[in-house]
Design an enzyme around this catalytic site. Structure first.
Site, PDB file in Angstrom:
ATOM      1  N   CYS A  58     -44.037  75.828  28.582  1.00  0.00           N
ATOM      2  CA  CYS A  58     -45.473  76.117  28.479  1.00  0.00           C
ATOM      3  C   CYS A  58     -45.727  77.602  28.221  1.00  0.00           C
ATOM      4  O   CYS A  58     -44.833  78.431  28.267  1.00  0.00           O
ATOM      5  CB  CYS A  58     -46.177  75.678  29.747  1.00  0.00           C
ATOM      6  SG  CYS A  58     -45.749  76.683  31.191  1.00  0.00           S
ATOM      7  N   ALA A  61     -44.710  80.022  30.900  1.00  0.00           N
ATOM      8  CA  ALA A  61     -43.264  80.287  30.885  1.00  0.00           C
ATOM      9  C   ALA A  61     -42.935  81.395  29.893  1.00  0.00           C
ATOM     10  O   ALA A  61     -42.129  82.283  30.172  1.00  0.00           O
ATOM     11  CB  ALA A  61     -42.489  79.022  30.524  1.00  0.00           C
ATOM     12  N   ARG A  92     -33.827  81.529  34.711  1.00  0.00           N
ATOM     13  CA  ARG A  92     -33.421  81.930  33.359  1.00  0.00           C
ATOM     14  C   ARG A  92     -32.151  82.784  33.375  1.00  0.00           C
ATOM     15  O   ARG A  92     -31.613  83.122  32.347  1.00  0.00           O
ATOM     16  CB  ARG A  92     -34.584  82.671  32.717  1.00  0.00           C
ATOM     17  CG  ARG A  92     -34.427  82.996  31.247  1.00  0.00           C
ATOM     18  CD  ARG A  92     -35.781  83.333  30.671  1.00  0.00           C
ATOM     19  NE  ARG A  92     -35.762  83.900  29.361  1.00  0.00           N
ATOM     20  CZ  ARG A  92     -36.117  85.159  29.090  1.00  0.00           C
ATOM     21  NH1 ARG A  92     -36.443  85.973  30.053  1.00  0.00           N
ATOM     22  NH2 ARG A  92     -36.119  85.590  27.854  1.00  0.00           N
ATOM     23  N   HIS A 191     -45.675  84.435  24.642  1.00  0.00           N
ATOM     24  CA  HIS A 191     -45.075  85.673  24.143  1.00  0.00           C
ATOM     25  C   HIS A 191     -46.165  86.572  23.580  1.00  0.00           C
ATOM     26  O   HIS A 191     -46.218  87.763  23.854  1.00  0.00           O
ATOM     27  CB  HIS A 191     -44.073  85.394  23.005  1.00  0.00           C
ATOM     28  CG  HIS A 191     -42.960  84.467  23.372  1.00  0.00           C
ATOM     29  ND1 HIS A 191     -42.412  83.592  22.473  1.00  0.00           N
ATOM     30  CD2 HIS A 191     -42.281  84.298  24.524  1.00  0.00           C
ATOM     31  CE1 HIS A 191     -41.445  82.912  23.056  1.00  0.00           C
ATOM     32  NE2 HIS A 191     -41.343  83.320  24.299  1.00  0.00           N
TER      33      HIS A 191
HETATM   34 FE1  ICS Z   1     -36.271  84.556  22.068  1.00  0.00          FE
HETATM   35 MO1  ICS Z   1     -34.755  79.789  26.690  1.00  0.00          MO
HETATM   36 FE2  ICS Z   1     -35.098  82.404  22.431  1.00  0.00          FE
HETATM   37 FE3  ICS Z   1     -37.222  82.947  23.714  1.00  0.00          FE
HETATM   38 FE4  ICS Z   1     -35.056  84.155  24.253  1.00  0.00          FE
HETATM   39 FE5  ICS Z   1     -34.488  82.357  25.970  1.00  0.00          FE
HETATM   40 FE6  ICS Z   1     -34.541  80.639  24.144  1.00  0.00          FE
HETATM   41 FE7  ICS Z   1     -36.640  81.177  25.441  1.00  0.00          FE
HETATM   42  C1  ICS Z   1     -35.513  82.267  24.317  1.00  0.00           C
HETATM   43  S1  ICS Z   1     -34.122  84.311  22.333  1.00  0.00           S
HETATM   44  S2  ICS Z   1     -32.988  80.847  25.640  1.00  0.00           S
HETATM   45  S3  ICS Z   1     -37.081  82.592  21.557  1.00  0.00           S
HETATM   46  S4  ICS Z   1     -33.924  80.639  22.016  1.00  0.00           S
HETATM   47  S5  ICS Z   1     -33.865  84.435  26.068  1.00  0.00           S
HETATM   48  S6  ICS Z   1     -36.016  79.192  24.878  1.00  0.00           S
HETATM   49  S7  ICS Z   1     -37.040  85.048  24.030  1.00  0.00           S
HETATM   50  S8  ICS Z   1     -35.890  81.567  27.446  1.00  0.00           S
HETATM   51  S9  ICS Z   1     -38.653  81.820  24.958  1.00  0.00           S
END
Ligand code: ICS
Length: 537
Positions: A58, A61, A92, A191
């Site tokens: 979500c 998150a 995480r 983000h």
């Molecule tokens: Fe970037 Mo899980 Fe990506 Fe993002 Fe990153 Fe992680 Fe995954 Fe999540 C990631 S690199 S592993 S898009 S592929 S550390 S889903 S920031 S937490 S939101």
């Protein structure tokens, strides 16, 4: 194992046939069989279909957990029911290393207002203020971030007003995030919200630049399993000064002086591109993508950074470091390669790892038969240059796009457009199609926001040698007799970034795919009769 048994186009047809017509029509656009040509178009960053089991998370998150979570000295206070806080509590595996045992580190704590029914009925702002005061009294932090969960938006608590009032009262930097879980279609919206708030309230507050000849910020690196520690080691060895990291192993002070860097390099473009763009507009700091997942990719990224500074001393140092590190990498790969080559991987992760980790697999001689993002946008698949503007998409409809202007007194363009273009022409910067698809082979299946059903069908038909996803998928997949590597948390492993990280990854993958235990597990469809139903139209 790993043998392609049916044509991917037929696989797609068979899978779509099982869906009701409307669903099939939508999924059709999110599943693509690569014909090896670019450009290609895929549908991404749209709402998941209700009833389908998605792997997505979500907006809360993406904001609280992903972007702000790894900063150790900001107190992350969650305004909401306790579950939202509990399930985001260090799961995480983002690590941090305070310089001394006395240094501030709040990451091990879980701060929440623990909303109850009465707060939902009568409002929760008073409780939030009380929590802010309490947390300030106990921990005396420099800064507090307040994160909204779903009920906050539904009942209308104003976290920003509370943040302003408390900032005034307590005299520290306090800021709120309207990152209610439902706000966007996935983590991606979170983000964007986090990036906006960092820009509004944090970046640029402290003009003291750290010492150093080549100053960079590392954007989109979150220190999962210690990745940032490995990158810090490499940067130091090369003589690069890391001003700030967004946000692995970071502090708020680093964010505040991030604008003093000469260059922003971006690892995970999806999660932090907004900050990079806004810093370029406001302070004149250019950015480009790098990838430190994979030894070859790491070497290439270091060269790219050295090229940017156009400094013979730095270039020579970088070459020395690469030569030294590669010697160890080469030794490791030679041992593992005969056991891994020819094997097949599938990768389904959030927004950049499903692309970046394909590099590591190809170093192992393995091919990626299928991959996809949970929440990547079209530019993550197709390439930044193909879709150059921030897209007006499902996310952006709800989220403020900040108007950023050049800060006249602090804007200092590090390079002219022509100089940047010249560097790009040399391969320093990013190519035309810098998304996932250009790096994938003809015949590969690219699947956006994969459903559980599609995942099962991939495994049933193609039985890959390894499947990469997250904790929600892990045990279902392993019960089908296929090892699953978590590419979110790295299971208990890591670091996997940089050179030492690559060696760790080679060894872990070798161990996982070559253990004989998987041959002893039979998937349900191999031993049990199955009853299948068909949808009426
Ligand atoms: Fe970037 Mo899980 Fe990506 Fe993002 Fe990153 Fe992680 Fe995954 Fe999540 C990631 S690199 S592993 S898009 S592929 S550390 S889903 S920031 S937490 S939101």
């Amino acid at each position: 194992m790993g043998k392609i048994e049916i044509d991917p186009l037929r696989w797609k047809e068979e899978v779509l046939k099982k869906y009701p017509k409307k669903v099939a029509k939508k999924r059709d656009k999110g599943i693509l069989v690569h014909d090896g040509e670019m450009p290609k178009q895929i549908m991404a960053n749209v709402r998941s279909i209700p009833g389908i089991i998605t792997a997505r998370g979500c907006t809360y998150a993406g904001c609280k957990g992903v972007v702000l979570g790894p900063t150790r000295d900001i107190i992350n206070l969650v305004h909401g029911p306790i579950g939202c806080s509990f399930y985001a509590w260090l799961t995480r595996r983002n690590q941090t290393l305070p310089p001394t045992p006395e240094s501030e580190n709040f990451m091990n704590y879980c701060f929440s207002t623990d909303m109850q029914d009465s707060n939902i009925v009568f409002g929760g702002e008073l409780k939030l203020k009380q929590a802010v005061r309490e947390v300030f009294e106990i921990f005396k932090p420099k800064s507090i971030g307040i994160f909204s969960t779903c009920p906050v938006g539904l009942i209308g608590d104003d976290v920003h007003a509370v943040a302003r009032e408390m900032k005034e009262e307590l005299g520290i930097n306090i800021f709120g995030f309207s990152c209610e879980g439902y706000k966007g279609v996935s983590q991606s919206a979170g983000h964007h919200i986090a990036n906006n708030t960092l820009m509004k309230h944090v970046i640029g507050r402290n003009d003291t630049a750290p010492e150093g000849k080549y100053k960079i910020n590392m954007l989109g690196e979150y220190n999962i399993g210690g990745d940032a520690f490995e990158l810090e080691r490499i940067f130091e060895k090369c003589g690069l000064t890391l001003v700030s990291s967004f946000s692995g192993n970071s502090t708020i002070e680093q964010f505040e002086r991030a604008h003093t860097a000469d260059l922003n390099v971006i690892m995970c473009h999806r999660s932090i591109n907004y900050v990079a763009e806004m810093m370029e507009t406001k302070f004149g700091i250019p950015w480009f993508k790098v990838n430190f997942i994979g030894a070859d990719a790491s070497a290439k990224s270091l060269r790219r950074i050295a090229e940017y500074f156009e400094d013979a001393e730095l270039m020579a140092r970088v070459e020395e470091v690469i030569a030294e590190e590669m010697a160890i990498v080469k030794e490791a790969i030679e041992t593992v390669y005969p056991r891994t080559t020819g094997k097949v991987a599938m990768l389904f992760v959030g927004g950049s790892r499903a692309h970046h980790y394909q590099e590591l697999f190809s170093e192992l001689g393995m091919s990626t038969l299928s991959a996809g993002y949970e929440f990547g946008h079209r530019d993550d698949y197709e390439g930044r240059r193909v879709i150059p503007t921030i897209q007006v998409d499902a996310d952006s409809r709800n989220i403020e796009v900040l108007t950023i202007e050049a800060d006249e007194t602090r804007y200092r363009p590090r390079k002219t457009d022509e100089e940047i273009a010249a560097l790009n022409a040399k391969g320093c910067g990013f190519g035309e199609y810098d998304g996932m698809m250009a790096d994938m082979a003809k015949g590969a299946l690219i699947i956006d926001d994969i459903s559980h059903y599609e995942m099962e069908k991939l495994i049933e038909i193609y039985h890959p040698d390894i499947f990469c996803a997250g904790i929600k998928e892990k045990y279902c997949v392993q019960k089908m007799g296929i090892p699953l590597k978590q590419l979110h948390s790295y299971d208990y492993g890591g670091p996997y970034a940089g050179f030492e990280g690559a060696v760790n990854f080679y060894n872990d993958i070798d161990m996982m795919i070559n253990t004989s235990i998987w041959k002893m597990i039979k998937a349900p469809w191999q031993v049990e009769p199955v009853i299948e139903a068909e949808y009426g139209v």
